[in-house]
Write an enzyme that holds these catalytic residues in place. Structure first.
Site, short mmCIF file in Angstrom:
data_model
loop_
_atom_site.label_atom_id
_atom_site.label_comp_id
_atom_site.label_asym_id
_atom_site.label_seq_id
_atom_site.Cartn_x
_atom_site.Cartn_y
_atom_site.Cartn_z
N GLY A 3 -1.87 -42.71 -10.46
CA GLY A 3 -1.72 -42.13 -9.13
C GLY A 3 -0.77 -42.96 -8.30
N GLY A 4 -0.73 -42.63 -7.01
CA GLY A 4 0.20 -43.32 -6.13
C GLY A 4 -0.12 -44.79 -5.95
CG MET A 5 -3.26 -46.00 -3.86
SD MET A 5 -4.91 -46.20 -3.18
CE MET A 5 -4.70 -45.32 -1.63
N GLY A 6 -1.70 -46.76 -8.28
CA GLY A 6 -1.70 -47.56 -9.50
C GLY A 6 -2.17 -46.76 -10.70
CB VAL A 66 -7.43 -45.45 -13.90
CG1 VAL A 66 -8.86 -45.77 -14.33
CG2 VAL A 66 -7.37 -45.28 -12.39
CG ASP A 103 -6.47 -41.56 -0.08
OD1 ASP A 103 -6.02 -40.53 0.46
OD2 ASP A 103 -6.04 -42.01 -1.16
CE LYS A 107 -7.01 -46.78 -7.96
NZ LYS A 107 -6.97 -45.44 -8.49
#
Length: 527
Positions: free
Chosen positions: A19-22, A24, A139, A39
């Site tokens: 995803g946008g944050m990293g 998994v 979020d 994550k």
């Protein structure tokens, strides 16, 4: 093989989401012998050692706070690791077997009202525990909500937005802000103060989408989308779907009000207003309440609260047992590369067993079983041997629940190939019985063990290794059940046989002697 080892214990095995944050990863905890989710969070704003140190402090603080949310709807946080470069974070968490809420959403296949209400009610319950800590999610969106196989809703990524400061986005900002625009509250867009009502706005967005199959606002650009969250009125649900109850439409519009103080007072109020749309206990779903095929049902927790685990489906009593071996197909030659892969899987599994890493040893075999079955057939000699090895490892590692269906299936397969009285079929039936005993199904376990023993006695001696082990299992199970008189009838002749064959100082002889002493003293009340 692990692609990377974190903090000397967490092995990254396979990437399964990004995803946008990293990213998994499916991981493995080598210390506690269990699967985990790891994550890996990217942080692009580290510009100096001072900023890195401040970021490290904030990361650890937020991770600790998140770990304080004690609720089954929040995956447990096991560990938080910051790498030496301060550029990547590793959150080690409970690995959830489930499906993203995104899989439930389709504008042409709308969810039953009870399903949407059940998801929202579970999310509201989770948020109530988080807000008490206090932790604000920041979020909330379908991609951060999973429905586990039993219908439990899991809310992911608490604290991640706080760690990365994703609430500082402003409508006038240049560049690409971090966040999810479709679910972003007006105060987040403006860069205002974040409160629990921020999560309620996002919950309103999610519930609107669950009921209508479409997001609250759409626009050609991110700027216009954020502008709509600040200024535009959402479309009432009943204009999109007339069968929505009026009270549910009112709740969604209340959640989506622009000013935080004008939204519901708290998550408890939201839950109470959802109650009329939840199925009552013991009410089975109607045809109209059937949700999408192949996804977990989130209403089950309300229909059967605190219900026990579903029973394992067993073959029906009337199922015929093959009378003899089935004709065997010609063996398929094993390709050289597959033969090498199987050998490496056995070797790797053996090495892991030496370290008592049972879960991972079984997983290593699983990785080669599927390609081997495709190449050689699911009941080829090599594949059945791999499956027996995996089942035995699971049993030794204490996972009888996973080993039981495997041994049952193996017993059926060997019965088809070599007949129901063949050695391999007998062995797998006995192992399945031992699994059942571990799971508390002692009556069934005793019946199966006795059946197998009767077969062994007709084919071999009563003091063969196989017969002795079965007699021992039966006697000790009877004793554990408090059926001392029956246990004595089994264990006394077995003790005589063991003393004659191996002597009274043999380990099993001594164990049986101790059990008989307990019986004779009447310590179990049935002597």
């Amino acid at each position: 093989m692990p692609q990377q080892v974190i903090s000397g214990r967490y092995e990254l095995l396979e990437q399964f989401n990004e995803g946008g944050m990293g990213v998994v990863w499916r991981g493995y905890d080598a210390v506690l012998d269990r699967p985990v989710a790891v994550k890996v969070i990217r942080q692009a704003s580290i510009t100096s050692p001072h900023v890195a140190e401040e970021f490290a402090k904030r990361f650890r603080r937020e991770a600790r706070i998140t770990a304080r949310i004690q609720h089954p709807g929040v995956p447990q946080v096991y560990d938080a690791v910051l790498d030496e470069s301060y550029e990547r974070l590793f959150l080690v968490m409970e690995l959830v077997d489930g499906m993203s809420l995104s899989a439930y959403l389709h504008p042409d296949h709308l969810l039953p009202v009870s399903w949407a209400a059940a998801v929202a009610a579970q999310v509201a319950t989770v948020l109530s525990y988080a807000h008490e800590v206090p932790v604000i999610h920041r979020d909330l969106k379908p991609g951060n909500i999973l429905v586990a196989r039993d219908g439990t809703v899991k809310v992911l990524d608490f604290g991640i937005a706080a760690i990365l400061r994703t609430d500082v986005t402003k409508l006038t900002a240049t560049g690409s802000p971090v966040g999810t625009y479709q679910y972003m509250s007006p105060e987040q867009v403006r860069g205002g103060r974040i409160t629990p009502q921020t999560d309620l706005y996002a919950l309103g967005c999610v519930l609107h989408e669950l009921l209508s199959g479409r997001v609250v606002f759409t626009a050609e650009s991110e700027y216009l989308l954020m502008s709509q969250h600040v200024n535009a009125a959402p479309t009432p649900l009943r204009q999109l779907r007339p069968d929505i109850p009026e009270a549910l439409e009112e709740l969604v519009l209340h959640l989506l009000r622009k000013a935080p103080e004008q939204r519901p007072a708290d998550t408890q109020e939201v839950y109470e207003r959802l109650l009329p749309f939840l199925p009552p206990p013991d009410q089975e779903p109607t045809a109209a309440e059937a949700g999408p095929a192949g996804v977990p049902d989130p209403t089950g927790l309300f229909r059967h609260p605190y219900a026990p685990r579903a029973r394992t489906q067993a073959p029906s009593a009337g199922s015929p047992t093959p009378a003899g071996p089935a004709p065997q197909a010609q063996p398929v030659p094993v390709p050289a590369q597959l033969r090498q892969d199987i050998k490496e899987a056995y070797d790797h599994s053996d090495a892991l067993l030496e370290e008592e890493r049972f879960a991972q040893a079984a997983e290593v075999l699983s990785e080669v079983i599927e390609p081997a079955a495709l190449a050689l057939g699911s009941e080829s000699k090599q594949v059945l041997a791999l499956r027996r090895r995996r089942a035995a490892i699971r049993l030794v590692g204490g996972d009888s629940r996973a080993a039981l269906p495997e041994f049952d299936n193996l017993a059926d397969a060997y019965a088809r190939i070599t007949g129901p009285t063949g050695e391999q079929a007998r062995t797998c039936r006995a192992q399945a019985a031992r699994c059942r005993a571990e799971l508390g199904q002692v009556t069934d376990a005793l019946a199966t063990l006795q059946d197998v023993l009767n077969v062994v006695r007709t084919l071999d001696s009563d003091v063969s290794e196989e017969a002795v082990e079965l007699r021992h299992n039966i006697g000790m199970l009877l004793l554990a059940q408090g059926r001392a008189a029956e246990a004595r009838q089994i264990l006394e002749p077995l003790h005589e046989d063991m003393c004659m064959l191996f002597g009274p100082e043999d380990e099993m002889s001594l164990e049986i002697a101790e059990a008989l002493a307990v019986i004779r003293l009447g310590l179990d009340g049935d002597g």
